[in-house]
Motif scaffolding. Structure first.
Motif, PDB file in Angstrom:
ATOM      1  N   THR A   8       7.955   2.363  -8.403  1.00  0.00           N
ATOM      2  CA  THR A   8       6.419   1.401  -8.246  1.00  0.00           C
ATOM      3  C   THR A   8       5.495   2.187  -7.816  1.00  0.00           C
ATOM      4  O   THR A   8       4.202   1.838  -7.601  1.00  0.00           O
ATOM      5  N   HIS A   9       5.409   3.740  -7.509  1.00  0.00           N
ATOM      6  CA  HIS A   9       4.305   4.291  -6.794  1.00  0.00           C
ATOM      7  C   HIS A   9       4.573   6.014  -6.969  1.00  0.00           C
ATOM      8  O   HIS A   9       5.385   6.281  -6.372  1.00  0.00           O
ATOM      9  N   VAL A  10       3.822   6.255  -8.113  1.00  0.00           N
ATOM     10  CA  VAL A  10       3.855   7.741  -8.303  1.00  0.00           C
ATOM     11  C   VAL A  10       2.583   8.414  -8.827  1.00  0.00           C
ATOM     12  O   VAL A  10       1.899   7.670  -9.526  1.00  0.00           O
ATOM     13  N   HIS A  11       2.365   9.369  -8.318  1.00  0.00           N
ATOM     14  CA  HIS A  11       1.002  10.118  -8.665  1.00  0.00           C
ATOM     15  C   HIS A  11       1.312  11.414  -9.641  1.00  0.00           C
ATOM     16  O   HIS A  11       1.321  12.495  -9.249  1.00  0.00           O
ATOM     17  N   LEU A  12       1.447  11.044 -10.966  1.00  0.00           N
ATOM     18  CA  LEU A  12       1.838  12.004 -11.785  1.00  0.00           C
ATOM     19  C   LEU A  12       0.683  12.905 -12.148  1.00  0.00           C
ATOM     20  O   LEU A  12       0.815  13.990 -12.694  1.00  0.00           O
ATOM     21  N   GLY A  93      -5.097  -0.691  -7.673  1.00  0.00           N
ATOM     22  CA  GLY A  93      -4.389   0.175  -6.514  1.00  0.00           C
ATOM     23  C   GLY A  93      -4.408   1.646  -7.047  1.00  0.00           C
ATOM     24  O   GLY A  93      -4.778   1.895  -8.007  1.00  0.00           O
ATOM     25  N   GLU A  94      -4.389   2.500  -6.063  1.00  0.00           N
ATOM     26  CA  GLU A  94      -3.980   2.307  -4.672  1.00  0.00           C
ATOM     27  C   GLU A  94      -5.284   2.187  -3.984  1.00  0.00           C
ATOM     28  O   GLU A  94      -6.425   2.959  -3.840  1.00  0.00           O
ATOM     29  N   VAL A  95      -5.117   1.312  -2.931  1.00  0.00           N
ATOM     30  CA  VAL A  95      -6.379   0.901  -2.141  1.00  0.00           C
ATOM     31  C   VAL A  95      -5.961   0.437  -0.990  1.00  0.00           C
ATOM     32  O   VAL A  95      -4.862   0.380  -0.444  1.00  0.00           O
ATOM     33  N   PHE A 155       2.702  -3.478   0.008  1.00  0.00           N
ATOM     34  CA  PHE A 155       2.443  -2.622   0.774  1.00  0.00           C
ATOM     35  C   PHE A 155       3.122  -1.129   0.410  1.00  0.00           C
ATOM     36  O   PHE A 155       4.421  -1.397   0.866  1.00  0.00           O
ATOM     37  N   HIS A 156       2.569  -0.427   0.199  1.00  0.00           N
ATOM     38  CA  HIS A 156       3.252   0.865  -0.369  1.00  0.00           C
ATOM     39  C   HIS A 156       3.799   1.633   1.004  1.00  0.00           C
ATOM     40  O   HIS A 156       2.760   1.878   1.846  1.00  0.00           O
ATOM     41  N   CYS A 157       4.965   2.342   0.829  1.00  0.00           N
ATOM     42  CA  CYS A 157       5.180   3.170   2.152  1.00  0.00           C
ATOM     43  C   CYS A 157       5.068   2.422   3.362  1.00  0.00           C
ATOM     44  O   CYS A 157       4.301   3.148   4.287  1.00  0.00           O
ATOM     45  N   THR A 205       8.623   6.446  -4.800  1.00  0.00           N
ATOM     46  CA  THR A 205       8.649   7.441  -4.205  1.00  0.00           C
ATOM     47  C   THR A 205       7.213   8.119  -3.789  1.00  0.00           C
ATOM     48  O   THR A 205       7.456   8.998  -2.674  1.00  0.00           O
ATOM     49  N   ASP A 206       6.222   7.927  -4.116  1.00  0.00           N
ATOM     50  CA  ASP A 206       4.872   8.325  -3.609  1.00  0.00           C
ATOM     51  C   ASP A 206       4.883   9.858  -4.220  1.00  0.00           C
ATOM     52  O   ASP A 206       4.386  10.480  -3.633  1.00  0.00           O
ATOM     53  N   SER A 207       5.794  10.215  -5.081  1.00  0.00           N
ATOM     54  CA  SER A 207       5.672  11.402  -5.659  1.00  0.00           C
ATOM     55  C   SER A 207       4.130  11.831  -5.675  1.00  0.00           C
ATOM     56  O   SER A 207       3.482  11.151  -6.376  1.00  0.00           O
TER      57      SER A 207
HETATM   58 ZN   LIG Z   1       0.039   6.876  -3.158  1.00  0.00          ZN
END
Ligand SMILES: [Zn+2]
Length: 263
Positions: A8-12, A93-95, A155-157, A205-207
């Motif tokens: 649910t959270h990746v920066h490709l 997001g991401e904010v 809330f991510h990570c 992941t927040d990859s």
């Molecule tokens: Zn992020």
């Protein structure tokens, strides 16, 4: 598409995917249910929407990250609202707030911009993807005083305390768990995970950042969600398949646009 695994959270869009982005995207399509790629400014939000248009298993979020507020365009909210009309833009997001980096915009600016994006998300009936680094006190205060009615958020990570998580959970917030939950020194993160109802847990992941053990320090990628899911299963004392099933259910409940037919 593959199993019910969602990152649910990746920066490709990150440059660390420049060499093998196509392969990583193909792997997601083969092995996973899908990913959500949040934007952090204008360029990365536009990139996220483009990727989502190209790949059926990629969904986008659009927003301005607290690290990117020094060149915030005046019409940023209008831009986000326009992108949000796209059927595959499933969140704002991401904010958030980031008091870690001294070069970030002043705290008052960060709070104002966060609040504006919080209001926009509620208006558009879209969930908010939140980044909170070293700003727990102000974040909680914003939630107590300013969160609009019906706001949905993840809330991510999450790096706050069990008590903070409990208060946010009461307000209906979700929590994303990634690589950090597998780190030896991250006991607090695991305590928070164990304290929450499983209906509020998401995988991420927040990859390219924060790769889980045994890849800590290397570039992260969406498929490593599997390792975090395996770890979560161990911690909760349930099977891996159960974790995949309930986190997928949670993902589709929060990011409900994913299930809406594309028109
Ligand atoms: Zn992020």
């Amino acid at each position: 598409m593959g199993s019910g695994l969602w990152d649910t959270h990746v920066h490709l869009d990150d440059e660390r995917f420049a060499g093998d982005r196509k392969e990583v995207l193909a792997e997601i399509g083969r092995e996973m249910a899908g990913v959500i790629n949040p934007g952090c400014d204008g360029a990365s939000s536009a990139f996220a929407v483009e990727l989502a248009e190209k790949y059926p298993w990629v969904y986008a979020a659009v927003g301005w990250h607290p690290e990117n507020l020094t060149e915030l365009p005046k019409d940023y909210l209008a831009k986000e609202a326009a992108w949000a009309e796209h059927p595959k833009v499933v969140a704002i997001g991401e904010v958030g707030l980031d008091y870690y980096w001294p070069d970030n915009a002043p705290r008052e600016v960060q709070k104002k911009v966060f609040k504006e994006q919080m209001d926009l998300a509620a208006q558009l009936h879209l969930p908010l993807i939140i980044h909170d680094r070293e700003a727990h006190g102000d974040m909680l205060e914003l939630f107590r005083k300013d969160a609009p009615r019906g706001l949905e958020a993840v809330f991510h990570c999450f790096s706050g305390s069990v008590e903070m998580a409990a208060e946010l959970a009461k307000k209906g917030c979700y929590f994303g768990f990634g690589g950090t939950s597998t780190y030896k020194n991250a006991r607090k993160v695991r305590e928070v995970m164990l304290s929450l109802p499983k209906e509020l847990l998401l995988l991420e992941t927040d990859s390219p950042y924060l790769a889980p053990v045994p890849y800590r320090g290397k570039r992260n990628k969406p498929l490593y969600t599997k390792l975090t899911a395996q770890n979560m299963a161990l911690l909760l004392g349930v099977s891996y398949e159960e974790v995949v099933a309930f986190t997928e259910e949670n993902t589709l409940r929060l990011f409900r646009k994913i299930k809406q037919p594309l028109s």
